[in-house]
Scaffold this active site. Structure first.
Site, PDB file in Angstrom:
ATOM      1  N   ASP A   6       0.887  -1.163   0.000  1.00 13.47           N
ATOM      2  CA  ASP A   6       0.000   0.000   0.000  1.00 13.47           C
ATOM      3  C   ASP A   6       0.924   1.213   0.000  1.00 13.47           C
ATOM      4  O   ASP A   6       1.494   1.569   1.023  1.00 13.47           O
ATOM      5  CB  ASP A   6      -0.894  -0.041   1.252  1.00 13.47           C
ATOM      6  CG  ASP A   6      -1.688   1.253   1.436  1.00 13.47           C
ATOM      7  OD1 ASP A   6      -1.619   2.148   0.571  1.00 13.47           O
ATOM      8  OD2 ASP A   6      -2.385   1.371   2.477  1.00 13.47           O
ATOM      9  N   LYS A  68       3.324  11.584  -3.714  1.00 13.22           N
ATOM     10  CA  LYS A  68       2.360  10.764  -4.456  1.00 13.22           C
ATOM     11  C   LYS A  68       1.396  11.657  -5.231  1.00 13.22           C
ATOM     12  O   LYS A  68       0.903  11.279  -6.287  1.00 13.22           O
ATOM     13  CB  LYS A  68       1.598   9.880  -3.475  1.00 13.22           C
ATOM     14  CG  LYS A  68       0.545   8.992  -4.139  1.00 13.22           C
ATOM     15  CD  LYS A  68       0.014   7.966  -3.175  1.00 13.22           C
ATOM     16  CE  LYS A  68      -1.208   7.252  -3.699  1.00 13.22           C
ATOM     17  NZ  LYS A  68      -1.681   6.223  -2.763  1.00 13.22           N
ATOM     18  N   GLU A 145      -7.140   0.895  -4.557  1.00 12.21           N
ATOM     19  CA  GLU A 145      -7.138   0.837  -3.093  1.00 12.21           C
ATOM     20  C   GLU A 145      -8.484   0.417  -2.491  1.00 12.21           C
ATOM     21  O   GLU A 145      -8.529  -0.483  -1.659  1.00 12.21           O
ATOM     22  CB  GLU A 145      -6.672   2.173  -2.508  1.00 12.21           C
ATOM     23  CG  GLU A 145      -5.157   2.322  -2.607  1.00 12.21           C
ATOM     24  CD  GLU A 145      -4.686   3.755  -2.438  1.00 12.21           C
ATOM     25  OE1 GLU A 145      -5.469   4.599  -1.958  1.00 12.21           O
ATOM     26  OE2 GLU A 145      -3.530   4.029  -2.794  1.00 12.21           O
ATOM     27  N   ASP A 167     -12.658   5.700   2.028  1.00 13.55           N
ATOM     28  CA  ASP A 167     -11.226   5.767   2.320  1.00 13.55           C
ATOM     29  C   ASP A 167     -10.722   7.202   2.286  1.00 13.55           C
ATOM     30  O   ASP A 167     -10.565   7.788   1.220  1.00 13.55           O
ATOM     31  CB  ASP A 167     -10.454   4.899   1.304  1.00 13.55           C
ATOM     32  CG  ASP A 167      -8.943   4.908   1.559  1.00 13.55           C
ATOM     33  OD1 ASP A 167      -8.465   5.672   2.424  1.00 13.55           O
ATOM     34  OD2 ASP A 167      -8.236   4.145   0.884  1.00 13.55           O
TER      35      ASP A 167
END
Ligand code: ADP
Ligand code: MG
Length: 568
Positions: A6, A68, A145, A167
């Site tokens: 992850d 990211k 994800e 999330d």
């Protein structure tokens, strides 16, 4: 060996499937979460994780976080005199995770399944694959994800269940609607926002703290000294975490001979976060609409990501869905757990034999076309070929024709997005084919889009009259490295010295001491200096046992100093 990774904006995790279940692997510090932070130390060696995170404050020009968010763009991040691309910085994190997994498993790790936000576009996905290659890892698959989280939860349920995966990480928000039925995990819809996460909530507290400081110091909130500014960001993060368990966070910040009170209450926080909360509702509505469901159709709401620990998020979820969310698996670990399970599925692990998973494409893919308006053609219109939330893998074809007489070529311009005009969508690449010169409308081409399980797009164009085919796996995206560039970057990265893994815990502690030195004054500073000198002397004696004991002691003392901001 194959592992699940992850690769988060804020924190990354590595996991493995063995003995019929998943395990999250601890790093050299014994933590499951490795901060996605990379830095160079004073000798130019690469530091990762907690050791680098400690230097965000003390050495901001040598340390990078949140990269990211830049994946898939051509931006470069400066660390001292060196420049890095976001996929290179990510590769350092991946390499560190690989080494942690190898130390833990006692085996080489060659392959990984890496998770990406469902809303990651083609370039962002490619950049993630490249980061893997740069870290010496073959990326067996990219997994969305929320799909990964759904997989972990799906296996938790005995009976049929429809749930919404919510999330909220550090920098991204993803929501998916998933059905678990007869050993089948089916994702009905994914939606999200790549620029919304826990950090934005920290920002509103920081704004407040900056105003408080500005008042006390009699300055403009925008013109605070950079060092103080950084410390306030750090305090804002501390306050946000406190507000997850308390109604009020009361912190203090020293600045020269002044002590500034930084207090924020839950009510204030909720007030300021109102706009962010509204942004969270948009993707939820979209996912529900796309899956043709209403809130009442859902059996469970699954919370994933560190930022869902905020009470205001739990309140929001309870208000929107009129039920309490479920958190059976640690919110930080759900995605990594799913990635490990996916490695088990890939290897056809006996314990998982009957589970099948389907996924959807999170965005619409199409081409630019001209539309006839009266007897003229207007450019710039978007024609969808694969609509968002189609099941993947998927392959679809559309036919278009020439729009002017004796036109020698057709340029196929490929876009991703949900807007009728291409200028509002994201350009992915283009492909030009020659066509025989005929009257307009007489020459046709077939455009086939194939979207694979990793979310990567291949485009094939066939000129109907000649049967000639051309295709691209969109590699030439703006912002994505070419094969040659990857090879040369790989060579350059190999030359860089990486901090040895077994020294990371020591380094993390030294960096923390340095940060606390910067934050404190007077007697505390003297004390920290002394501690550092002692620790340095012990390190130089190279006795592993002595080092371990000293490390534990120093860790405890530093925690005490950290806890009491007024300790002198
Ligand atoms: P990512 O997947 O983007 O790496 P994570 O799921 O690790 O992110 O979540 C990181 C975010 O969660 C950060 O913004 C962090 O501040 C926030 N967070 C972690 N723990 C808590 C907590 N107890 N209360 C509030 N926010 C938290
Ligand atoms: Mg995450």
């Amino acid at each position: 060996m194959i592992v699940g990774i992850d690769l988060g904006t804020t924190n990354s995790l590595v996991s493995v499937f063995r003995d019929d279940s998943f395990e999250v692997i601890p790093n050299s510090l014994g933590d499951f979460l490795t901060p996605s932070v990379v830095g160079l130390d004073d000798e130019g060696q690469v530091l990762t994780g907690a050791a680098a995170k400690e230097r965000l404050l003390t050495h901001p020009e040598l340390t990078a976080a949140n990269f990211k968010r830049l994946m898939g763009s051509s931006s470069e991040i400066k660390l001292g005199k060196k420049k890095f691309r976001p996929e290179e910085l990510s590769s350092f994190i991946l390499r560190a995770l690989r080494l942690d997994a190898e130390a833990f498993l006692g085996d080489q790790v060659e392959e990984a399944i890496i998770t990406v936000p469902a809303y990651f576009n083609d370039s962002q996905r490619k950049a993630t694959k490249i980061a893997g290659e740069l870290a010496g890892i073959r990326v067996a698959r990219l997994l969305n994800e929320p799909t990964s989280a759904a997989l972990a939860y799906g296996l938790h349920h005995e009976k049929e269940c429809r749930y919404l995966v919510f999330d909220l990480g550090g920098g991204t928000f993803d929501v998916s609607i998933v059905e678990y039925f007869d050993q089948l995990v089916e994702v009905h819809a994914s939606a999200g926002n790549n620029f919304l996460g826990g950090e934005d909530f920290t920002e509103v507290i920081y704004q407040h703290f900056a105003r408080l400081c500005a008042q006390v110091l009699g300055r403009d909130a925008e013109a605070l000294p950079p060092v103080l500014d950084k410390m306030l960001k750090f305090r804002a993060e501390q306050a946000k975490l406190l507000l997850s368990t308390q109604d009020q966070a009361a912190l203090q910040q020293k600045w020269h001979d002044q002590v500034i009170d930084l207090t924020v209450t839950q009510d204030q926080f909720e007030n300021w976060a109102g706009e962010l909360v509204m942004k969270i509702e948009t993707p939820i509505r979209q996912a529900l609409r796309d899956s043709k469901m209403r809130a009442g159709d859902l059996d469970e709401i699954v919370l994933v990501g560190g930022a869902t620990r905020m009470p205001l998020i739990r309140k929001l979820v309870t208000r929107l869905f009129r039920r309490f969310p479920s958190v059976q698996i640690d919110a930080d670990k759900v995605v990594a757990a799913g990635a490990a399970i996916q490695t088990g599925l890939m290897q056809k692990h006996a314990a998982l034999e009957d589970v099948v998973m389907t996924d959807v494409s999170p965005y619409t893919l199409g081409v630019e076309i001209s539309r006839q308006v009266g007897d003229r053609y207007a450019d710039g219109h978007f024609m969808p070929i694969i609509e968002r939330n189609s099941f993947i893998p998927v392959s679809r074809v559309e036919t278009v024709c020439t729009v002017s007489d004796y036109q020698p070529k057709i340029e196929v311009r490929i876009y991703q997005g949900e807007n009728p005009m291409v200028k509002d969508n994201i350009f992915l690449g283009s492909l030009t084919v020659d066509v025989p010169r005929k009257k307009r409308g007489e020459e046709e081409i077939d455009i086939r889009f194939t979207y694979d399980i990793n979310g990567l797009l291949e485009v094939e164009v066939e000129v109907k009259s000649t049967g000639k085919k051309s295709s691209i796996l969109i590699e030439e995206n703006p912002g994505v490295l070419s094969k040659e560039e990857i090879a040369s970057r790989f060579k350059q990265l190999e030359k860089l010295k990486i901090h040895p893994r077994d020294q990371i815990p020591n380094q993390a502690l030294i960096n923390k001491a340095n940060r606390l030195y910067q934050e404190n004054l007077g007697a505390t500073r003297d004390y920290i200096s002394e501690l550092l000198a002692n620790f340095d002397a012990i390190l130089s004696r190279q006795d592993e046992r002595e080092i371990r004991e000293a490390r534990e002691q120093l860790g405890e003392i530093l925690n005490q100093i950290e806890e009491d901001p007024l300790a002198q």
